[in-house]
Enzyme design. Structure first.
Site, short mmCIF file in Angstrom:
data_model
loop_
_atom_site.label_atom_id
_atom_site.label_comp_id
_atom_site.label_asym_id
_atom_site.label_seq_id
_atom_site.Cartn_x
_atom_site.Cartn_y
_atom_site.Cartn_z
N PHE A 424 0.74 -0.75 0.29
CA PHE A 424 -0.16 -0.18 -0.19
C PHE A 424 1.01 1.49 -0.09
O PHE A 424 0.34 2.66 0.19
CB PHE A 424 -0.73 0.02 1.30
CG PHE A 424 -1.65 -1.21 1.48
CD1 PHE A 424 -2.02 -2.10 0.80
CD2 PHE A 424 -1.72 -1.36 2.77
CE1 PHE A 424 -2.51 -3.91 0.69
CE2 PHE A 424 -1.59 -3.12 3.40
CZ PHE A 424 -2.29 -3.74 2.91
N CYS A 425 2.35 1.50 -0.64
CA CYS A 425 2.60 1.72 -0.83
C CYS A 425 3.42 2.69 0.51
O CYS A 425 4.15 3.97 0.79
CB CYS A 425 2.33 3.07 -1.47
SG CYS A 425 1.72 3.25 -2.86
#
Length: 803
Positions: A424-425
């Site tokens: 998720f970055c």
């Protein structure tokens, strides 16, 4: 509750029991506003779908879009940099939106300025480039850029700007901040005559949903808490992009210097628009190099002379802002207030759903007592102050081994449940919660793993997790559908095969009646399988045994095809000690259509490149791009069967009649297959076969990918066709669109059009055209703009595409 093991066969934790057993009150819904009616009225597109990726992007209500488009149709908005009437209207409306934004965050133009950007990432980049960094020198140790390791990639990326300025970058662990001792602010000396430092941290982790204390803002700015020991004045950037989507933020109390946000996280629309909220006491320190249109009070083209505008917003908003998107925010605020009553109501509602789901997941146990999931969180979901409506987890098997997130994602897609997978970055939080060292990250890169791919396990260790998140329109039914999916898939795997898409009333649930299916061999060597086919081979993903056919009996009717079912011990028989040594082939599998279901045989001829017809077809979208299960997990529901004697491949899937596809390109066999009530589109040039291919119905009330109604509403859906075209020589085909003919109306009307197309009589005679209502004959179909709502097949040297 959270510690009680769920017994096999039980439903998810009863919501009433959850409420009764909780020591704290929970709020579900929005008072007198009916959540069910709101979902049906404002989010009808969610029927049959469980959307659990609101942390990625929440959804806009229909009333917001209707109000916005009505505004655009009734008012004339010009460029705000002009001076005419329409431009002044735009300028005044934009300024009203700025004030509305500040009021939403409990502040005013006296304290903060709104700078519109392309998103929170652009806002972060602006701070990195404009902050008054001081490089180290003889008289100063220089500035420090500190960021919490649990930060979004866009925050960590700021260090590339600061490094170029020779500014020291220091990552700070959450544990270090929690354990930091309070200091005497007076002992720090005069900060105004010392270098400026910047500390960045998220109000809410986009990985786990953990919420960090907003009190850090005042403590760091006052010098009571220091991320690192360094003389100087500390400024604080609060990354609020994930936080403000479901919670109120009071900037009159927590006066951060910089607050980047993205509006689609709050409203769902518009995308590509964010803002940087700048504390007016900090704004004069910002330095700017580039200047664009609208930012200059005066400048000379032939001389280095430039005077910026006095307004902070005008000084930093280079060029014309996306003023129509800014105007859309006004309608977003109105809709949000009307539907929910405000952000505090949203916070309570979404946290209740997250707390209930957390309690239900932690209660799930295998028969041996092992947990079904492992949840990554720094809180125990005790309150919305410490936890957002986000759950990050991995599914475990009964031995405690992690099941790859890609497999979970594919299974969820089969139930029409939308989740997020990966890191998720947020690599820092991912490493911390999953125990991934820096060396392992580099090793994973060497093994071919990059951010955002589906390589979920390397050497048995996870590279990411699964994340679900709730939004203001999420319901208890969404949470329970997800829980039923987990129970049916891992606690009762026999219930999840074969899978039918969900109905609007029970999305995420497996069908009530299933055929008994055999399991794929658990001992299959995965080394030669692609990731997509490996997913099919795993009994935890696809437990339906492919049809087993002997090559010499392929001419028999399909119902006489034999199936095999062997125990793992039988499959490993003949392998001494079950290990290395001589091997015996126990199963043969073909994948005629890549990424679709396997076709099992006992004997099979060899071709020039291996098993005959193995991976001879592939699935492409309307652009001719090959699809795999990563994009369309439901491909595994398509079962191809090859009949060598009849020289055909038979494609089967639930909810559709079998389709026969000739094996040879020069086959003269022509067949038109249609389903009742569908429109017909034909390509005139070089066609000899047109076959409709549909996904199974996603709704019991409305059949997707077909005409859903024949009434006056005339709701049309897009279909996919398969046709033979000219040779496919490594490039996309060139059948021109002007040869495409659309036929609608009665059978007689369609046949009349086909005669004008000079369709061969033998083809026309095979058309089984439905008798549509005459009223639809002149209606122009309006296919819905949904991505990949059907499939096409690329037949070796023959091309197929959407038509």
């Amino acid at each position: 509750m959270a510690g009680e093991a769920a017994q096999p066969g039980v439903e998810p934790l009863a919501f009433a029991r959850f409420l009764d057993s909780s020591p704290q009150p929970f709020v579900y819904g929005y008072g007198g506003r009916s959540l069910r009616e709101m979902r049906e009225r404002e989010f009808g597109r969610l029927a049959g779908t469980v959307y659990l990726d609101h942390a990625g992007a929440t959804l806009f209500p229909q009333s917001q879009l209707t109000s916005f488009t009505k505004d655009l149709m009734e008012n004339l908005y010009g460029n705000p940099h002009s001076q005419n009437i329409s431009s002044k209207l735009t300028y005044e409306t934009v300024e009203q939106v700025r004030y509305r934004i500040l009021a939403h965050f409990c502040t005013s133009p006296e304290d903060y300025t709104v700078i519109f950007t392309a998103g929170s990432t652009a806002a972060l980049k602006l701070v990195a480039e404009a902050f008054p960094w001081v490089s180290p020198g003889p008289e100063s140790s220089g500035s420090r850029f500190c960021y919490l390791t649990d930060s979004h990639t866009s925050v960590v990326g700021m260090r590339k700007v600061t490094t170029a300025m020779n500014v020291t970058c220091i990552p700070v662990r959450p544990e270090d901040m929690w354990l930091a001792e309070k200091q005497d602010a007076a002992a720090a000396g005069d900060p105004d005559h010392q270098p400026p430092h910047l500390f960045c941290y998220p109000a809410q982790s986009n990985f786990s949903g953990s919420r960090y204390p907003l009190s850090w803002i005042g403590e760091v700015k006052s010098g009571q808490m220091r991320p690192v020991s360094a003389p100087g004045k500390w400024y604080v950037l609060l990354d609020a992009a994930a936080y403000v989507g479901t919670s109120p933020l009071d900037l009159s109390v927590h006066q951060a210097d910089f607050v980047p946000i993205s509006f689609y996280k709050i409203f769902g629309f518009p995308t590509g628009l964010g803002a940087l909220l700048v504390n007016n006491r900090t704004a004069p320190l910002l330095r700017k190099t580039y200047f664009g249109g609208g930012t200059a009070a005066a400048y000379l083209a032939g001389e280095d002379f430039y005077i910026p505008r006095e307004s902070v917003a005008e000084r930093f908003e280079d060029g014309t802002i996306s003023f129509l998107d800014v105007i859309a925010l006004k309608h977003g605020f109105d809709a949000l207030e009307n539907l929910t009553g405000g952000m505090e109501c949203i916070r309570q509602h979404t946290f209740t759903l997250a707390r209930y789901t957390y309690a239900s997941l932690t209660a799930l146990r295998y028969p041996n007592g092992a947990p079904v999931v492992r949840i990554y969180s720094d809180s125990e979901f005790s309150s919305p102050e410490v936890q957002g409506p986000v759950i990050s987890f991995n599914v475990l098997d009964d031995d405690g081994n992690i099941i790859g997130y890609s497999q979970v994602d594919k299974m969820a897609s089969l139930h029409n449940i939308h989740v997020r997978t990966g890191c998720f970055c947020n690599t820092g939080a991912c490493q911390r919660h999953l125990g991934i060292s820096d060396e392992m990250v580099k090793k994973h890169l060497q093994a071919g793993h990059v951010c955002g791919d589906d390589m979920d396990l390397i050497d048995g260790q996870p590279t990411g997790s699964v994340r679900i998140s709730f939004g203001y329109m999420s319901t208890l039914e969404d949470a329970q559908a997800f829980l039923r999916f987990i129970i049916a898939t891992w606690l009762h795997p026999s219930l999840s095969q074969p899978l039918l898409p969900a109905t609007p009333r029970q999305a995420g649930a497996p069908p009530a009646e299933m055929e008994a299916q055999n399991t794929m061999p658990a001992t299959m060597d995965r080394g030669d399988l692609s990731p997509q086919e490996d997913a099919l081979a795993d009994p935890g993903v696809w437990n339906s045994s492919p049809t087993t056919v002997d090559a010499v009996t392929l001419c028999l009717p399909l119902l006489e095809a034999t199936r095999t079912q062997r125990t793992p011990s039988e499959k490993t028989a003949g392998i001494p000690g079950g290990g290395l040594g001589s091997h015996v082939v126990t199963n043969l599998y073909l994948y005629p259509i890549k990424s679709c279901a396997a076709f099992e045989v006992t004997r099979w001829p060899l071709g020039n490149q291996g098993l005959l017809y193995d991976r001879s077809w592939m699935v492409v979208n309307h652009n001719g791009i090959c699809l795999s299960q990563k994009q369309e997990p439901r491909l595994c529901l398509i079962q191809p069967i090859i009949d060598l004697q009849q020289r055909v491949m038979i494609i089967k899937a639930q909810g559709m009649e079998p389709i026969e596809v000739p094996l040879e390109e020069n086959s003269q066999r022509a067949q038109i297959c249609q389903s009742k009530g569908e429109c017909l589109r034909l390509w005139r040039k070089n066609f000899s076969l047109v076959v409709k291919v549909f996904w199974p119905s996603m709704s019991s009330d409305q059949t997707k990918f077909r005409l859903s109604k024949k009434s006056e509403e005339k709701t049309w859906q897009r279909s996919a066709c398969l046709y033979n075209s000219h040779p496919f020589s490594g490039e996309r085909g060139t059948v021109s669109a002007d040869k495409q003919i659309q036929c609608f109306g009665t059978s007689a009307a369609i046949k009349q059009k086909l005669r004008h197309m000079a369709v061969p009589k033998e083809v026309e005679s095979e058309l089984q055209l439905p008798a549509y209502a005459t009223a639809t004959a002149t209606q122009d179909p309006k296919p819905l703009n949904e991505a990949r709502d059907g499939i096409s097949i690329l037949m070796g040297t023959r091309q197929a595409r959407y038509c």
